[in-house]
Motif scaffolding. Structure first.
Motif, PDB file in Angstrom:
ATOM      1  N   PHE A  51      12.206  24.127  55.484  1.00 22.76           N
ATOM      2  CA  PHE A  51      10.996  24.129  56.453  1.00 22.76           C
ATOM      3  C   PHE A  51      11.120  24.973  57.738  1.00 22.76           C
ATOM      4  CE2 PHE A  51      11.176  19.889  54.342  1.00 22.76           C
ATOM      5  CZ  PHE A  51      10.012  19.454  54.278  1.00 22.76           C
ATOM      6  N   PHE A  52      10.212  25.799  57.841  1.00 26.91           N
ATOM      7  CA  PHE A  52      10.102  26.846  59.136  1.00 26.91           C
ATOM      8  C   PHE A  52       9.255  25.934  60.293  1.00 26.91           C
ATOM      9  CE2 PHE A  52      11.100  31.330  60.003  1.00 26.91           C
ATOM     10  CZ  PHE A  52      10.934  31.133  61.394  1.00 26.91           C
ATOM     11  N   GLY A  53       9.867  25.403  61.234  1.00 27.43           N
ATOM     12  CA  GLY A  53       9.580  25.111  62.424  1.00 27.43           C
ATOM     13  C   GLY A  53       9.167  25.992  63.366  1.00 27.43           C
ATOM     14  N   MET A 212       2.015  15.961  54.046  1.00 24.19           N
ATOM     15  CA  MET A 212       2.600  17.151  54.100  1.00 24.19           C
ATOM     16  C   MET A 212       3.762  16.957  52.983  1.00 24.19           C
ATOM     17  SD  MET A 212       2.445  19.430  57.431  1.00 24.19           S
ATOM     18  CE  MET A 212       2.740  18.017  58.623  1.00 24.19           C
ATOM     19  N   GLY A 213       4.625  15.900  53.261  1.00 20.67           N
ATOM     20  CA  GLY A 213       5.847  15.554  52.518  1.00 20.67           C
ATOM     21  C   GLY A 213       5.611  15.287  51.047  1.00 20.67           C
ATOM     22  N   ASN A 230       5.383  24.799  59.430  1.00 24.81           N
ATOM     23  CA  ASN A 230       4.855  23.620  60.220  1.00 24.81           C
ATOM     24  C   ASN A 230       5.291  23.793  61.658  1.00 24.81           C
ATOM     25  OD1 ASN A 230       7.241  22.463  58.207  1.00 24.81           O
ATOM     26  ND2 ASN A 230       7.446  21.985  60.522  1.00 24.81           N
ATOM     27  N   GLY A 231       4.663  23.077  62.426  1.00 24.76           N
ATOM     28  CA  GLY A 231       5.067  22.860  64.174  1.00 24.76           C
ATOM     29  C   GLY A 231       6.497  22.124  64.018  1.00 24.76           C
ATOM     30  N   SER A 232       7.331  22.730  64.772  1.00 25.94           N
ATOM     31  CA  SER A 232       8.726  22.403  64.802  1.00 25.94           C
ATOM     32  C   SER A 232       9.132  20.731  64.923  1.00 25.94           C
ATOM     33  CB  SER A 232       9.597  23.042  65.934  1.00 25.94           C
ATOM     34  OG  SER A 232      10.804  23.058  65.496  1.00 25.94           O
ATOM     35  N   TYR A 233       8.079  20.083  65.404  1.00 20.23           N
ATOM     36  CA  TYR A 233       8.211  18.854  65.924  1.00 20.23           C
ATOM     37  C   TYR A 233       7.899  17.967  64.401  1.00 20.23           C
ATOM     38  CZ  TYR A 233       3.401  19.981  66.432  1.00 20.23           C
ATOM     39  OH  TYR A 233       1.886  20.326  66.134  1.00 20.23           O
ATOM     40  N   HIS A 234       7.404  18.700  63.525  1.00 25.52           N
ATOM     41  CA  HIS A 234       7.331  17.968  62.177  1.00 25.52           C
ATOM     42  C   HIS A 234       8.491  17.952  61.473  1.00 25.52           C
ATOM     43  CE1 HIS A 234       2.948  17.070  62.009  1.00 25.52           C
ATOM     44  NE2 HIS A 234       2.716  18.363  62.634  1.00 25.52           N
ATOM     45  N   SER A 235       9.420  18.758  61.646  1.00 29.75           N
ATOM     46  CA  SER A 235      10.744  18.949  60.785  1.00 29.75           C
ATOM     47  C   SER A 235      11.902  18.733  61.690  1.00 29.75           C
ATOM     48  CB  SER A 235      10.827  20.011  59.828  1.00 29.75           C
ATOM     49  OG  SER A 235      10.423  21.191  60.483  1.00 29.75           O
ATOM     50  N   ASP A 236      11.805  18.752  63.044  1.00 31.95           N
ATOM     51  CA  ASP A 236      12.981  18.690  64.063  1.00 31.95           C
ATOM     52  C   ASP A 236      13.742  17.428  63.518  1.00 31.95           C
ATOM     53  OD1 ASP A 236      12.448  20.955  65.145  1.00 31.95           O
ATOM     54  OD2 ASP A 236      11.771  19.971  67.109  1.00 31.95           O
ATOM     55  N   LEU A 237      14.947  17.400  63.522  1.00 36.60           N
ATOM     56  CA  LEU A 237      16.121  16.308  63.482  1.00 36.60           C
ATOM     57  C   LEU A 237      16.117  16.060  61.799  1.00 36.60           C
ATOM     58  CD1 LEU A 237      15.423  14.371  66.524  1.00 36.60           C
ATOM     59  CD2 LEU A 237      17.268  16.033  66.233  1.00 36.60           C
ATOM     60  N   LYS A 238      15.236  16.507  60.916  1.00 37.33           N
ATOM     61  CA  LYS A 238      14.975  16.297  59.599  1.00 37.33           C
ATOM     62  C   LYS A 238      14.502  15.006  59.757  1.00 37.33           C
ATOM     63  CE  LYS A 238      18.191  19.434  57.447  1.00 37.33           C
ATOM     64  NZ  LYS A 238      19.298  19.650  56.580  1.00 37.33           N
ATOM     65  N   GLU A 239      13.400  14.657  60.456  1.00 35.55           N
ATOM     66  CA  GLU A 239      12.663  13.511  60.530  1.00 35.55           C
ATOM     67  C   GLU A 239      11.146  13.987  60.196  1.00 35.55           C
ATOM     68  OE1 GLU A 239      12.957  11.494  64.045  1.00 35.55           O
ATOM     69  OE2 GLU A 239      15.213  10.952  63.887  1.00 35.55           O
ATOM     70  N   THR A 241       7.958  15.056  58.459  1.00 37.43           N
ATOM     71  CA  THR A 241       7.693  15.680  57.232  1.00 37.43           C
ATOM     72  C   THR A 241       9.053  15.486  56.332  1.00 37.43           C
ATOM     73  OG1 THR A 241       5.888  16.897  58.065  1.00 37.43           O
ATOM     74  CG2 THR A 241       6.714  17.249  55.718  1.00 37.43           C
ATOM     75  N   VAL A 242       9.997  15.945  56.794  1.00 36.98           N
ATOM     76  CA  VAL A 242      11.312  15.884  55.970  1.00 36.98           C
ATOM     77  C   VAL A 242      11.725  14.442  55.419  1.00 36.98           C
ATOM     78  CG1 VAL A 242      13.745  16.712  55.957  1.00 36.98           C
ATOM     79  CG2 VAL A 242      12.328  17.766  57.231  1.00 36.98           C
ATOM     80  N   TRP A 243      11.450  13.460  56.464  1.00 35.31           N
ATOM     81  CA  TRP A 243      11.925  12.004  56.234  1.00 35.31           C
ATOM     82  C   TRP A 243      10.800  11.720  55.149  1.00 35.31           C
ATOM     83  CZ3 TRP A 243       9.122   7.216  56.427  1.00 35.31           C
ATOM     84  CH2 TRP A 243       9.904   6.297  56.477  1.00 35.31           C
ATOM     85  N   TYR A 244       9.506  12.090  54.752  1.00 33.96           N
ATOM     86  CA  TYR A 244       8.788  11.490  53.880  1.00 33.96           C
ATOM     87  C   TYR A 244       9.195  12.494  52.572  1.00 33.96           C
ATOM     88  CZ  TYR A 244       5.901   8.721  56.879  1.00 33.96           C
ATOM     89  OH  TYR A 244       5.444   7.440  57.892  1.00 33.96           O
TER      90      TYR A 244
END
Length: 290
Positions: A51-53, A212-213, A230-239, A241-244
């Motif tokens: 994920f490139f935020g 997205m996930g 994606n915007g960094s806020y979609h994958s920061d902290l691995k939450e 989009t990463v969570w899904y």
């Protein structure tokens, strides 16, 4: 010239050069230890999903995105899949037609609801996919449905046609309202959790993250790297989009990259520690793309 004097002059020259150096970015690991692009590439090519935020208007984000995509294409011998928040699911067909050379760039750009900064920031990625015959996946929910959720809640998606639902993650969508990234979004917007408006804001974000996930998971291929923008806020902290993604395709090796802006990039600010495996730190005064 005496050896001691020569060494002194060399040290002084080095110090002056360093003081005058204007660094465009630095890379840190999750703990704030400085690392470099080489390590970022090394870890990325071993991952299932990267994920490139980005910060949407940050030129360093966009430059490093195309550099990483090009390098991964070479390092994996073409076993690269790309995908992006910036393309919506109902435009996958037209994106495929363009990548296959079936329609012109004008037709594609006129009809695909592209972001205003497409030409400068995302077109290079699409053109790389086209030239190298790489898949490029439109992962995001059509924006009209995210807007429906924001105004009316997730239940508003239920009456949609089966075709419309095919462009969204499977319903019902589970939402963890207490994820720190979602709560931070509420605070950033100046609201408070627990109200209908704040809950729907989180849910509209969640329908994007879930979609997205889901479509990343649907397009994974063994032995390939999926590079998602994606915007960094979609994958920061691995939450987000990463969570899904982990709900839809557990056990995958995920590397996330965050882009942050700071007044001083010598050291990672406390608030940015732990945001990602690799954190690209850019001067806050960096020129914007829009």
């Amino acid at each position: 010239m005496k050896p001691i004097l020569s060494v002194f002059i060399l040290m002084l020259t080095t110090l002056v050069a360093t003081a005058q150096d204007k660094q465009a970015y630095r890379v840190f690991d999750s703990k704030g230890k400085e690392t470099d692009y080489g390590q970022l590439l090394k870890q990325s090519k071993k991952a299932d999903v990267v994920f490139f935020g980005e910060q949407h208007n940050n030129p360093i984000s966009h430059w490093l995105q195309i550099e990483l995509a090009q390098d991964l294409e070479k390092e994996t011998s073409g076993k690269l899949i790309m995908g992006a928040e910036m393309f919506e699911r109902d435009n996958q067909a037209i994106l495929n037609e363009y990548l296959a050379g079936q329609i012109s760039s004008k037709n594609f750009e006129d009809e695909a609801r592209l972001w205003d900064n497409y030409a400068t920031d995302y077109k290079p990625l699409v053109e790389l996919a086209k030239s190298k015959k790489l898949p490029f996946i439109a992962t995001n929910v059509p924006r009209r449905y995210a807007n429906m959720v924001y105004k009316q809640g997730l239940e508003s998606l239920n009456p949609l046609t089966s075709e419309a639902k095919s462009w969204i993650a499977p319903l019902p969508i589970e939402v963890d309202m207490n994820l720190p990234s979602y709560q931070a979004m509420i605070k950033m917007m100046g609201g408070h959790g627990g109200t209908a408006a704040s809950d729907n804001l989180i849910k509209s974000q969640a329908v994007k993250d879930a979609t997205m996930g889901y479509f990343i998971a649907q397009n994974l291929k063994k032995g390939h790297v999926f590079l998602h923008f994606n915007g960094s806020y979609h994958s920061d902290l691995k939450e987000g989009t990463v969570w899904y993604l982990r709900k839809f395709a557990g056990g995958k090796d995920v590397v996330n990259i965050a882009t942050v802006e700071q007044d001083n990039i010598e050291k990672l600010d406390q608030e940015n520690l732990g945001k990602a495996d690799f954190i690209i730190c850019v001067p806050a005064k960096m020129t914007k793309t829009y």
